[in-house]
Scaffold this active site. Sequence first.
Site, PDB file in Angstrom:
ATOM      1  N   ASP A  10       1.254  -1.193  -0.023  1.00 34.79           N
ATOM      2  CA  ASP A  10       0.067   0.469   0.485  1.00 34.79           C
ATOM      3  C   ASP A  10       0.988   1.291   0.213  1.00 34.79           C
ATOM      4  OD1 ASP A  10      -2.568  -1.338   0.366  1.00 34.79           O
ATOM      5  OD2 ASP A  10      -2.466  -2.151   1.387  1.00 34.79           O
ATOM      6  N   LYS A  32       0.603  -7.439  -3.314  1.00 38.45           N
ATOM      7  CA  LYS A  32      -1.371  -7.440  -3.265  1.00 38.45           C
ATOM      8  C   LYS A  32      -1.011  -5.472  -3.426  1.00 38.45           C
ATOM      9  CE  LYS A  32      -4.081  -5.330  -0.532  1.00 38.45           C
ATOM     10  NZ  LYS A  32      -5.303  -4.373  -0.815  1.00 38.45           N
ATOM     11  N   ASP A  59      -5.800  -6.406  -6.515  1.00 38.26           N
ATOM     12  CA  ASP A  59      -7.168  -5.735  -5.565  1.00 38.26           C
ATOM     13  C   ASP A  59      -7.859  -4.234  -5.753  1.00 38.26           C
ATOM     14  OD1 ASP A  59      -8.703  -5.400  -3.229  1.00 38.26           O
ATOM     15  OD2 ASP A  59      -7.354  -4.850  -2.124  1.00 38.26           O
ATOM     16  N   LEU A  60      -8.891  -4.465  -6.793  1.00 35.09           N
ATOM     17  CA  LEU A  60      -9.258  -3.479  -7.715  1.00 35.09           C
ATOM     18  C   LEU A  60     -10.914  -3.092  -6.917  1.00 35.09           C
ATOM     19  CD1 LEU A  60      -7.314  -2.755 -10.817  1.00 35.09           C
ATOM     20  CD2 LEU A  60      -7.315  -2.208  -8.397  1.00 35.09           C
ATOM     21  N   LYS A  61     -11.609  -4.446  -6.681  1.00 29.25           N
ATOM     22  CA  LYS A  61     -13.341  -4.291  -6.176  1.00 29.25           C
ATOM     23  C   LYS A  61     -13.582  -3.992  -7.273  1.00 29.25           C
ATOM     24  CE  LYS A  61     -11.474  -3.838  -1.476  1.00 29.25           C
ATOM     25  NZ  LYS A  61     -10.214  -3.618  -1.264  1.00 29.25           N
ATOM     26  N   ASP A  64     -19.504  -2.979 -11.258  1.00 23.54           N
ATOM     27  CA  ASP A  64     -20.428  -2.503 -12.078  1.00 23.54           C
ATOM     28  C   ASP A  64     -21.590  -3.028 -12.925  1.00 23.54           C
ATOM     29  OD1 ASP A  64     -21.467  -0.069 -14.077  1.00 23.54           O
ATOM     30  OD2 ASP A  64     -18.887   0.778 -13.377  1.00 23.54           O
ATOM     31  N   PRO A  66     -22.676  -5.949 -15.397  1.00 17.61           N
ATOM     32  CA  PRO A  66     -21.880  -6.971 -15.724  1.00 17.61           C
ATOM     33  C   PRO A  66     -21.416  -6.702 -17.035  1.00 17.61           C
ATOM     34  CG  PRO A  66     -24.575  -7.735 -14.608  1.00 17.61           C
ATOM     35  CD  PRO A  66     -24.619  -5.783 -15.513  1.00 17.61           C
ATOM     36  N   THR A  68     -20.072  -3.556 -18.152  1.00 20.95           N
ATOM     37  CA  THR A  68     -18.903  -3.482 -17.567  1.00 20.95           C
ATOM     38  C   THR A  68     -17.723  -3.891 -16.940  1.00 20.95           C
ATOM     39  OG1 THR A  68     -20.153  -0.846 -18.032  1.00 20.95           O
ATOM     40  CG2 THR A  68     -17.746  -1.024 -16.488  1.00 20.95           C
ATOM     41  N   THR A 119     -14.052  -4.906   6.122  1.00 19.74           N
ATOM     42  CA  THR A 119     -14.051  -5.211   7.285  1.00 19.74           C
ATOM     43  C   THR A 119     -14.096  -3.496   8.080  1.00 19.74           C
ATOM     44  OG1 THR A 119     -11.726  -4.424   7.512  1.00 19.74           O
ATOM     45  CG2 THR A 119     -12.568  -6.640   7.489  1.00 19.74           C
ATOM     46  N   GLN A 190      -7.822  -1.627  12.528  1.00 14.87           N
ATOM     47  CA  GLN A 190      -8.499  -2.600  12.416  1.00 14.87           C
ATOM     48  C   GLN A 190      -9.029  -3.861  13.711  1.00 14.87           C
ATOM     49  OE1 GLN A 190      -8.543  -5.064   9.402  1.00 14.87           O
ATOM     50  NE2 GLN A 190      -6.952  -4.216   8.113  1.00 14.87           N
ATOM     51  N   ARG A 211       1.329  -3.373   6.749  1.00 15.92           N
ATOM     52  CA  ARG A 211       2.229  -3.309   7.528  1.00 15.92           C
ATOM     53  C   ARG A 211       2.821  -3.848   8.511  1.00 15.92           C
ATOM     54  NH1 ARG A 211      -2.728   1.534   9.413  1.00 15.92           N
ATOM     55  NH2 ARG A 211      -4.212  -0.813   9.738  1.00 15.92           N
TER      56      ARG A 211
END
Length: 232
Positions: A10, A32, A59-61, A64, A66, A68, A119, A190, A211
Amino acid sequence: MGKDVIIACDFSSAEQTFAFLDKFTEEKPFVKIGMELFYAEGPSIVREIKRRGHKIFLDLKLHDIPNTVKKSMAVLSKLDVDMTNLHAAGTVEMMKYALEGLTREDGTRPILIAVTQLTSTSEERMQKELLINASINDTIVKYAENAKTAGLDGVVCSPLEAGMVKEACGASFMTVTPGVRFADGDVGDQVRVTTPAKAKEIGSDYIVVGRPITAADDPVAAYRRCVEEFVD
């Protein structure tokens, strides 16, 4: 399917990312790449990390309509990533379309997993703001079942939910779990966290660790400790 530790890179730039990855002279960790880094550097960062011999979880989640999502997954598939994801909330149809787009002409494709509930979403917020009246656990299991129905490989969930997902969807249905900290470490922001050893015991297939490795005084030693507790 072997267990593995995925390092969450990250970072906000390629420079920071490669300064970190250059510390690993013996291992080639599974990494990731999330929105921040991908939006900052674009597809070239994926190609370069892949060229260096790392496995990549992009990891773009996606979430939209279907068609696209299908077209977008076809583009991501060409980047030769090893794993990618979408939001299960996009419905079974969207997930099926995603799988179609992700599958290459030769039949191969990256692992595809679905995010059930973030989460950061509490049961109270889910019920009050999203008007989902079921419990958060029931919702997560239902979303996981939908992902399985669509043909996906597994879900992203907190380690605390991995057991119930496996129970509902079978042992071979993959669980990729963030929220992992060392027993003697800081939990940061978290709430639902567990240790690598406990995640192994619960049945997580992959743990995503940020981290506790990236901010460690000795990231390589921290990574090796994770592998030792979770994989070995």
